[in-house]
Design an enzyme around this catalytic site. Structure first.
Site, PDB file in Angstrom:
ATOM      1  N   GLU A 179       0.850  -1.193   0.000  1.00  0.00           N
ATOM      2  CA  GLU A 179       0.000   0.000   0.000  1.00  0.00           C
ATOM      3  C   GLU A 179       0.877   1.231   0.000  1.00  0.00           C
ATOM      4  OE1 GLU A 179      -1.517  -1.715   3.213  1.00  0.00           O
ATOM      5  OE2 GLU A 179      -3.099  -2.701   2.092  1.00  0.00           O
ATOM      6  N   TYR A 208       7.870   1.764  -7.326  1.00  0.00           N
ATOM      7  CA  TYR A 208       7.099   0.528  -7.503  1.00  0.00           C
ATOM      8  C   TYR A 208       6.654   0.343  -8.959  1.00  0.00           C
ATOM      9  CZ  TYR A 208       7.133   0.785  -2.433  1.00  0.00           C
ATOM     10  OH  TYR A 208       7.537   0.865  -1.130  1.00  0.00           O
TER      11      TYR A 208
HETATM   12  C1  COA Z   1      10.755   5.455  -1.839  1.00  0.00           C
HETATM   13  C2  COA Z   1      12.234   5.319  -1.478  1.00  0.00           C
HETATM   14  C3  COA Z   1      12.429   3.993  -0.708  1.00  0.00           C
HETATM   15  C4  COA Z   1      13.062   5.294  -2.760  1.00  0.00           C
HETATM   16  O1  COA Z   1      14.422   5.016  -2.401  1.00  0.00           O
HETATM   17  P1  COA Z   1      15.646   5.655  -3.220  1.00  0.00           P
HETATM   18  O2  COA Z   1      16.874   4.921  -2.796  1.00  0.00           O
HETATM   19  O3  COA Z   1      15.664   7.115  -3.073  1.00  0.00           O
HETATM   20  O4  COA Z   1      15.232   5.281  -4.704  1.00  0.00           O
HETATM   21  P2  COA Z   1      16.186   4.939  -5.939  1.00  0.00           P
HETATM   22  O5  COA Z   1      17.335   5.878  -5.989  1.00  0.00           O
HETATM   23  O6  COA Z   1      16.508   3.482  -5.907  1.00  0.00           O
HETATM   24  O7  COA Z   1      15.209   5.255  -7.171  1.00  0.00           O
HETATM   25  C5  COA Z   1      14.445   4.249  -7.779  1.00  0.00           C
HETATM   26  C6  COA Z   1      13.274   4.876  -8.517  1.00  0.00           C
HETATM   27  O8  COA Z   1      12.331   5.392  -7.578  1.00  0.00           O
HETATM   28  C7  COA Z   1      11.719   6.576  -8.118  1.00  0.00           C
HETATM   29  N1  COA Z   1      12.063   7.724  -7.268  1.00  0.00           N
HETATM   30  C8  COA Z   1      12.881   7.703  -6.182  1.00  0.00           C
HETATM   31  N2  COA Z   1      12.899   8.921  -5.615  1.00  0.00           N
HETATM   32  C9  COA Z   1      12.081   9.711  -6.346  1.00  0.00           C
HETATM   33  C10 COA Z   1      11.682  11.064  -6.244  1.00  0.00           C
HETATM   34  N3  COA Z   1      12.140  11.847  -5.270  1.00  0.00           N
HETATM   35  N4  COA Z   1      10.815  11.543  -7.151  1.00  0.00           N
HETATM   36  C11 COA Z   1      10.325  10.765  -8.139  1.00  0.00           C
HETATM   37  N5  COA Z   1      10.684   9.460  -8.289  1.00  0.00           N
HETATM   38  C12 COA Z   1      11.549   8.947  -7.400  1.00  0.00           C
HETATM   39  C13 COA Z   1      12.273   6.741  -9.512  1.00  0.00           C
HETATM   40  O9  COA Z   1      11.436   5.994 -10.386  1.00  0.00           O
HETATM   41  C14 COA Z   1      13.628   6.058  -9.378  1.00  0.00           C
HETATM   42  O10 COA Z   1      14.137   5.630 -10.595  1.00  0.00           O
HETATM   43  P3  COA Z   1      15.118   6.614 -11.430  1.00  0.00           P
HETATM   44  O11 COA Z   1      16.223   6.986 -10.498  1.00  0.00           O
HETATM   45  O12 COA Z   1      15.539   5.762 -12.569  1.00  0.00           O
HETATM   46  O13 COA Z   1      14.273   7.798 -11.795  1.00  0.00           O
HETATM   47  C15 COA Z   1      12.733   6.523  -0.621  1.00  0.00           C
HETATM   48  O14 COA Z   1      12.367   7.720  -1.288  1.00  0.00           O
HETATM   49  C16 COA Z   1      12.174   6.561   0.786  1.00  0.00           C
HETATM   50  O15 COA Z   1      12.692   5.888   1.688  1.00  0.00           O
HETATM   51  N6  COA Z   1      11.132   7.384   0.981  1.00  0.00           N
HETATM   52  C17 COA Z   1      10.525   7.529   2.312  1.00  0.00           C
HETATM   53  C18 COA Z   1       9.854   6.272   2.762  1.00  0.00           C
HETATM   54  C19 COA Z   1       8.805   5.811   1.781  1.00  0.00           C
HETATM   55  O16 COA Z   1       7.972   6.587   1.336  1.00  0.00           O
HETATM   56  N7  COA Z   1       8.824   4.502   1.469  1.00  0.00           N
HETATM   57  C20 COA Z   1       7.840   3.891   0.606  1.00  0.00           C
HETATM   58  C21 COA Z   1       6.608   3.668   1.392  1.00  0.00           C
HETATM   59  S1  COA Z   1       5.362   2.839   0.497  1.00  0.00           S
END
Ligand code: COA
Length: 154
Positions: A110, A122
């Site tokens: 979710e 995702y």
């Molecule tokens: C969601 C989260 C886990 C992504 O982790 P991350 O290490 O920053 O992500 P990555 O560098 O591996 O990026 C993977 C993809 O995620 C998406 N993404 C990550 N950050 C993003 C941002 N700020 N805006 C838009 N897309 C984003 C993109 O599709 C990205 O691919 P790309 O780099 O080719 O564009 C991180 O932002 C986080 O911990 N957020 C807070 C907690 C959270 O919301 N978790 C998910 C709950 S359901």
């Protein structure tokens, strides 16, 4: 050589000792964070709880419940200063492998519609939106829906 190895990201199982560091990140990255009790319950319930370490510190963590051929991703978080470097994608890949290793046929999760980073991650991993739960999450001005997403693992 050993300093370099120490800097390589690695996964290990979460323990209760990790919770202080995890709560620092949890409080930083979510407006409505889990409590230590949520993590303790997950550990006690035998959920798949992992931390990702790099440079001697916890930089991310995740909680997955696997039961009856289904995996439910309950938490996936990367510390703010380590975001946008591919660790979220790597950790998700790791969790998909864990779920497959435990014979899960699908993974569900979710996510808030407002969580652009989460949804982007995702969708790029192949998850599709299958339903909406109305008013599922607390929000600063009331409640926010949850988007339910699914990925076929087999
Ligand atoms: C969601 C989260 C886990 C992504 O982790 P991350 O290490 O920053 O992500 P990555 O560098 O591996 O990026 C993977 C993809 O995620 C998406 N993404 C990550 N950050 C993003 C941002 N700020 N805006 C838009 N897309 C984003 C993109 O599709 C990205 O691919 P790309 O780099 O080719 O564009 C991180 O932002 C986080 O911990 N957020 C807070 C907690 C959270 O919301 N978790 C998910 C709950 S359901």
């Amino acid at each position: 050589m050993s300093a370099l190895l120490n800097d390589l990201p690695r996964y290990r199982r979460m323990t209760a000792i990790d919770l202080d560091a995890i709560m620092d990140i949890e409080n930083e990255v979510y407006p409505h964070p889990w409590t230590p009790g949520n993590f303790n319950d997950s550990l006690r319930s035998g959920y798949h709880c992992w931390v990702l370490e790099a440079a001697g510190e916890i930089i991310g963590y995740s909680v997955v419940m696997i039961a009856a051929d289904e995996a439910h991703l309950l938490n996936l978080s990367i510390a703010s200063s380590w975001q946008r470097r591919g660790y979220g994608r790597e950790m998700l890949k790791f969790l998909l492998k864990v779920a497959r290793d435990f014979d899960a046929g699908k993974m569900y999760l979710e996510v808030r519609p407002s969580n652009i980073a989460g949804r982007g991650l995702y969708v790029s991993a192949g998850f599709g939106e299958i339903a909406t739960r109305r008013g599922y999450y607390p929000a600063h001005d009331g409640r926010e829906d949850a988007v339910i997403m699914e990925l076929e693992l087999k």
